[in-house]
Scaffold this motif. Structure first.
Motif, PDB file in Angstrom:
ATOM      1  N   SER A 138      40.565 -20.752  94.708  1.00  0.00           N
ATOM      2  CA  SER A 138      41.005 -19.749  93.430  1.00  0.00           C
ATOM      3  C   SER A 138      40.342 -18.208  93.849  1.00  0.00           C
ATOM      4  CB  SER A 138      40.531 -20.181  92.177  1.00  0.00           C
ATOM      5  OG  SER A 138      39.044 -20.490  92.131  1.00  0.00           O
ATOM      6  N   SER A 242      53.934 -28.363  96.232  1.00  0.00           N
ATOM      7  CA  SER A 242      52.673 -28.662  95.430  1.00  0.00           C
ATOM      8  C   SER A 242      51.594 -27.461  95.372  1.00  0.00           C
ATOM      9  CB  SER A 242      52.311 -29.930  96.404  1.00  0.00           C
ATOM     10  OG  SER A 242      53.058 -31.158  96.539  1.00  0.00           O
ATOM     11  N   GLY A 246      50.076 -26.497  92.078  1.00  0.00           N
ATOM     12  CA  GLY A 246      48.578 -26.590  91.839  1.00  0.00           C
ATOM     13  C   GLY A 246      48.098 -25.277  91.435  1.00  0.00           C
ATOM     14  N   ILE A 249      48.889 -24.538  87.803  1.00  0.00           N
ATOM     15  CA  ILE A 249      48.370 -25.512  86.663  1.00  0.00           C
ATOM     16  C   ILE A 249      46.817 -24.815  86.597  1.00  0.00           C
ATOM     17  CG2 ILE A 249      47.605 -27.798  86.463  1.00  0.00           C
ATOM     18  CD1 ILE A 249      50.195 -28.733  87.727  1.00  0.00           C
ATOM     19  N   SER A 250      46.288 -24.770  87.776  1.00  0.00           N
ATOM     20  CA  SER A 250      44.798 -24.564  87.900  1.00  0.00           C
ATOM     21  C   SER A 250      44.660 -23.321  87.238  1.00  0.00           C
ATOM     22  CB  SER A 250      43.994 -24.517  89.177  1.00  0.00           C
ATOM     23  OG  SER A 250      44.676 -23.687  90.105  1.00  0.00           O
ATOM     24  N   MET A 256      39.930 -26.322  85.882  1.00  0.00           N
ATOM     25  CA  MET A 256      40.622 -27.058  86.645  1.00  0.00           C
ATOM     26  C   MET A 256      40.652 -26.399  88.160  1.00  0.00           C
ATOM     27  SD  MET A 256      42.512 -29.614  85.617  1.00  0.00           S
ATOM     28  CE  MET A 256      44.064 -29.729  86.383  1.00  0.00           C
ATOM     29  N   SER A 257      39.966 -27.035  89.076  1.00  0.00           N
ATOM     30  CA  SER A 257      39.889 -26.510  90.528  1.00  0.00           C
ATOM     31  C   SER A 257      41.158 -26.518  91.076  1.00  0.00           C
ATOM     32  CB  SER A 257      38.919 -27.669  91.312  1.00  0.00           C
ATOM     33  OG  SER A 257      37.593 -27.475  90.609  1.00  0.00           O
ATOM     34  N   THR A 258      41.492 -25.453  91.852  1.00  0.00           N
ATOM     35  CA  THR A 258      42.576 -25.331  92.521  1.00  0.00           C
ATOM     36  C   THR A 258      43.296 -26.279  93.770  1.00  0.00           C
ATOM     37  OG1 THR A 258      42.546 -22.909  92.018  1.00  0.00           O
ATOM     38  CG2 THR A 258      44.287 -23.600  93.598  1.00  0.00           C
ATOM     39  N   THR A 261      43.420 -29.905  92.556  1.00  0.00           N
ATOM     40  CA  THR A 261      44.708 -29.833  91.702  1.00  0.00           C
ATOM     41  C   THR A 261      46.098 -30.138  92.723  1.00  0.00           C
ATOM     42  OG1 THR A 261      43.887 -28.557  89.890  1.00  0.00           O
ATOM     43  CG2 THR A 261      46.148 -28.826  89.877  1.00  0.00           C
ATOM     44  N   VAL A 264      46.275 -33.693  93.915  1.00  0.00           N
ATOM     45  CA  VAL A 264      46.988 -34.260  92.809  1.00  0.00           C
ATOM     46  C   VAL A 264      48.510 -34.330  92.794  1.00  0.00           C
ATOM     47  CG1 VAL A 264      46.861 -34.818  90.336  1.00  0.00           C
ATOM     48  CG2 VAL A 264      44.834 -34.615  91.451  1.00  0.00           C
ATOM     49  N   VAL A 265      49.042 -33.063  92.673  1.00  0.00           N
ATOM     50  CA  VAL A 265      50.226 -32.796  92.704  1.00  0.00           C
ATOM     51  C   VAL A 265      50.923 -33.328  93.854  1.00  0.00           C
ATOM     52  CG1 VAL A 265      52.202 -30.893  92.660  1.00  0.00           C
ATOM     53  CG2 VAL A 265      50.186 -30.806  91.416  1.00  0.00           C
TER      54      VAL A 265
END
Length: 291
Positions: A138, A242, A246, A249-250, A256-258, A261, A264-265
């Motif tokens: 981020s 992804s 990610g 979302i973050s 939420m860590s980039t 995340t 996870v995606v």
């Protein structure tokens, strides 16, 4: 609010940097996975943290190029250490990977603890070294995009230059030798590609997660096609989708860590591919029922 984030400058800086890294890593990672050395990248990623700390101790600077070169040197040493162990002992590859991964990563943590508050290293700020463990996607800056793009370009150019040789050596090493190809040289080309992307990705994703960029997209893509060219294209698409998702979302959800995340995606897309893909669980069951 979400549209304000999507069209913001900071969002696109982070998204572009991570997407470039993930696309290059996904394509190079396909060769590593098909070679049966998917976890070698994990060992190199963990080991390279020791190189980051050693480079800081020697030069007392946090210049990204210096730290990346230090990580690359130790990453190469860890790779050759793995080969020495499996070629000169009865220890299997998985055990050798565990020894090297934990040993070098532990060395990095020990050295990092040693320099904390040490007067001999007071001339340079030590803050931020531990970010190379988990990454800070981020906080990517414009300069980081240039840095990531340069190393990614090197890896992609090498892949295109040695594409035919890489394919032959990975799938039929004996045939490659009969054609006069130097399999050792091709192995080194693949190693250079892997290390360059792993080391440049440490600051972004971290030593622990960078190997996922190499492995997961290929696994997902392999559930949809068995053609290597298609897998390379699909893995790069999955990686970019992804990464962009990610980052989005973050950016919209607090705390939420980039990097995690994004992983996870990737894992969610991989699980969906394993179930619904052309060569996934459902397709295989249909084939078995027809038989």
């Amino acid at each position: 609010m979400i549209f304000d984030i999507i069209f913001s400058y900071d969002f696109y800086v982070v998204a572009i940097g991570v997407c470039i890294l993930s696309i290059a890593s996904a394509m190079v990672g396909c060769f590593s996975v098909y070679k049966g050395q998917s976890l070698v990248g994990d060992a190199i990623g963990h080991s390279s943290y020791a190189g980051v700390v050693l480079a800081f101790m020697i030069f007392q600077t946090k210049n990204p190029l210096v730290l990346t070169l230090g990580a690359g040197i130790i990453g190469a040493i860890s790779y050759h250490t793995i080969n020495v162990i499996i070629n000169n002992s009865k220890i299997r590859l998985d055990s050798a990977l565990a020894i090297v991964l934990s040993g070098f990563f532990g060395l990095g943590l020990v050295l990092d603890s040693f320099i904390q508050g040490n007067a001999n290293f007071s001339n340079a700020s030590q803050a931020g070294l531990r970010n190379y463990i988990f990454g800070q996607a981020s906080y990517i800056m414009r300069e980081d995009i240039i840095f990531i793009s340069s190393f990614s370009a090197i890896a992609i150019i090498l892949m295109l230059m040695f594409y035919k040789e890489l394919i032959i050596c990975i799938f039929d090493k004996d045939y490659a030798k009969s054609l006069g190809y130097s399999t050792k040289m091709i192995d080194n080309v693949l190693l250079v590609m892997m290390i360059s992307l792993i080391c440049v990705g440490l600051k972004t994703v971290g030593a622990i997660l960078i190997s996922s960029f190499l492995i997961i997209p290929c696994i997902a893509a392999s559930q949809h096609s068995k053609n290597i060219k298609n897998v390379l294209i699909l893995s790069s698409i999955i990686a970019s989708v992804s990464s962009f998702s990610g980052v989005l979302i973050s950016s919209t959800v607090d705390r939420m860590s980039t990097g995690p995340t994004i992983i996870v995606v990737m894992c969610i897309l991989t699980l969906l591919s394993m179930v619904f893909g052309k060569y996934g669980i459902i397709a295989e069951r249909k084939v078995r029922i027809q038989i």
